[in-house]
Write a protein that holds these residues in place. Structure first.
Motif, PDB file in Angstrom:
ATOM      1  N   TYR A   5      28.897  34.344  35.190  1.00 18.08           N
ATOM      2  CA  TYR A   5      29.046  33.980  36.596  1.00 18.08           C
ATOM      3  C   TYR A   5      29.083  32.468  36.814  1.00 18.08           C
ATOM      4  O   TYR A   5      29.697  31.995  37.769  1.00 18.08           O
ATOM      5  CB  TYR A   5      27.947  34.617  37.444  1.00 18.08           C
ATOM      6  N   ASP A   6      28.490  31.688  35.924  1.00 20.84           N
ATOM      7  CA  ASP A   6      28.516  30.238  36.097  1.00 20.84           C
ATOM      8  C   ASP A   6      29.836  29.612  35.637  1.00 20.84           C
ATOM      9  O   ASP A   6      30.000  28.400  35.693  1.00 20.84           O
ATOM     10  CB  ASP A   6      27.327  29.567  35.410  1.00 20.84           C
ATOM     11  N   ARG A   7      30.796  30.424  35.208  1.00 19.79           N
ATOM     12  CA  ARG A   7      32.123  29.927  34.810  1.00 19.79           C
ATOM     13  C   ARG A   7      33.193  30.406  35.781  1.00 19.79           C
ATOM     14  O   ARG A   7      34.257  30.866  35.398  1.00 19.79           O
ATOM     15  CB  ARG A   7      32.458  30.383  33.385  1.00 19.79           C
ATOM     16  N   GLY A   8      32.896  30.265  37.047  1.00 20.21           N
ATOM     17  CA  GLY A   8      33.868  30.626  38.071  1.00 20.21           C
ATOM     18  C   GLY A   8      35.171  29.844  37.932  1.00 20.21           C
ATOM     19  O   GLY A   8      36.234  30.321  38.300  1.00 20.21           O
ATOM     20  N   ASP A   9      35.074  28.641  37.376  1.00 18.75           N
ATOM     21  CA  ASP A   9      36.268  27.837  37.137  1.00 18.75           C
ATOM     22  C   ASP A   9      37.232  28.548  36.196  1.00 18.75           C
ATOM     23  O   ASP A   9      38.452  28.519  36.381  1.00 18.75           O
ATOM     24  CB  ASP A   9      35.891  26.472  36.558  1.00 18.75           C
ATOM     25  N   LEU A  10      36.683  29.226  35.180  1.00 14.05           N
ATOM     26  CA  LEU A  10      37.514  29.945  34.220  1.00 14.05           C
ATOM     27  C   LEU A  10      38.155  31.180  34.859  1.00 14.05           C
ATOM     28  O   LEU A  10      39.336  31.461  34.645  1.00 14.05           O
ATOM     29  CB  LEU A  10      36.684  30.335  32.993  1.00 14.05           C
ATOM     30  N   VAL A  11      37.394  31.884  35.666  1.00 14.63           N
ATOM     31  CA  VAL A  11      37.937  33.044  36.382  1.00 14.63           C
ATOM     32  C   VAL A  11      39.085  32.584  37.288  1.00 14.63           C
ATOM     33  O   VAL A  11      40.154  33.200  37.323  1.00 14.63           O
ATOM     34  CB  VAL A  11      36.844  33.770  37.196  1.00 14.63           C
ATOM     35  N   SER A  12      38.883  31.484  37.975  1.00 14.28           N
ATOM     36  CA  SER A  12      39.917  30.944  38.853  1.00 14.28           C
ATOM     37  C   SER A  12      41.165  30.570  38.067  1.00 14.28           C
ATOM     38  O   SER A  12      42.292  30.867  38.485  1.00 14.28           O
ATOM     39  CB  SER A  12      39.377  29.725  39.593  1.00 14.28           C
ATOM     40  N   SER A  13      40.997  29.950  36.901  1.00  7.47           N
ATOM     41  CA  SER A  13      42.157  29.559  36.103  1.00  7.47           C
ATOM     42  C   SER A  13      42.908  30.779  35.572  1.00  7.47           C
ATOM     43  O   SER A  13      44.126  30.738  35.411  1.00  7.47           O
ATOM     44  CB  SER A  13      41.759  28.625  34.964  1.00  7.47           C
TER      45      SER A  13
END
Length: 82
Positions: free
Chosen positions: A33-41
């Motif tokens: 959950y702390d890698r929302g940036d990766l999910v967004s990408s």
């Protein structure tokens, strides 16, 4: 095609879409959950087929380009046989 009337624009867009490369590597990943940036990408640069929220993070079935695989490697999960 006419820039003034717009005639042919739809056909041009279809041709461009048909020629764009498509992601060809299918993976299932669980992204913390702390890698929302990766999910967004993944939404921006890949093709997200499914999204589920599990205890460990966001589980996604995605199609990505080969160049993205190394970044996702720590998050790849092996499907459990049923």
């Amino acid at each position: 095609m006419s820039a003034r009337t717009g005639e042919g624009v739809a056909e041009l867009l279809r041709v461009i879409e048909d020629r764009l490369p498509e992601p060809d590597v299918e993976l299932t990943v669980v992204v913390p959950y702390d890698r929302g940036d990766l999910v967004s990408s993944l939404h921006d640069a890949g093709s997200v087929e499914t999204v589920d929220y599990v205890e460990d993070g966001t589980r996604l079935r995605v199609r990505v380009f080969q160049r993205q695989v190394a970044e996702l490697d720590p998050y790849v999960v092996t499907p459990v046989a049923s």
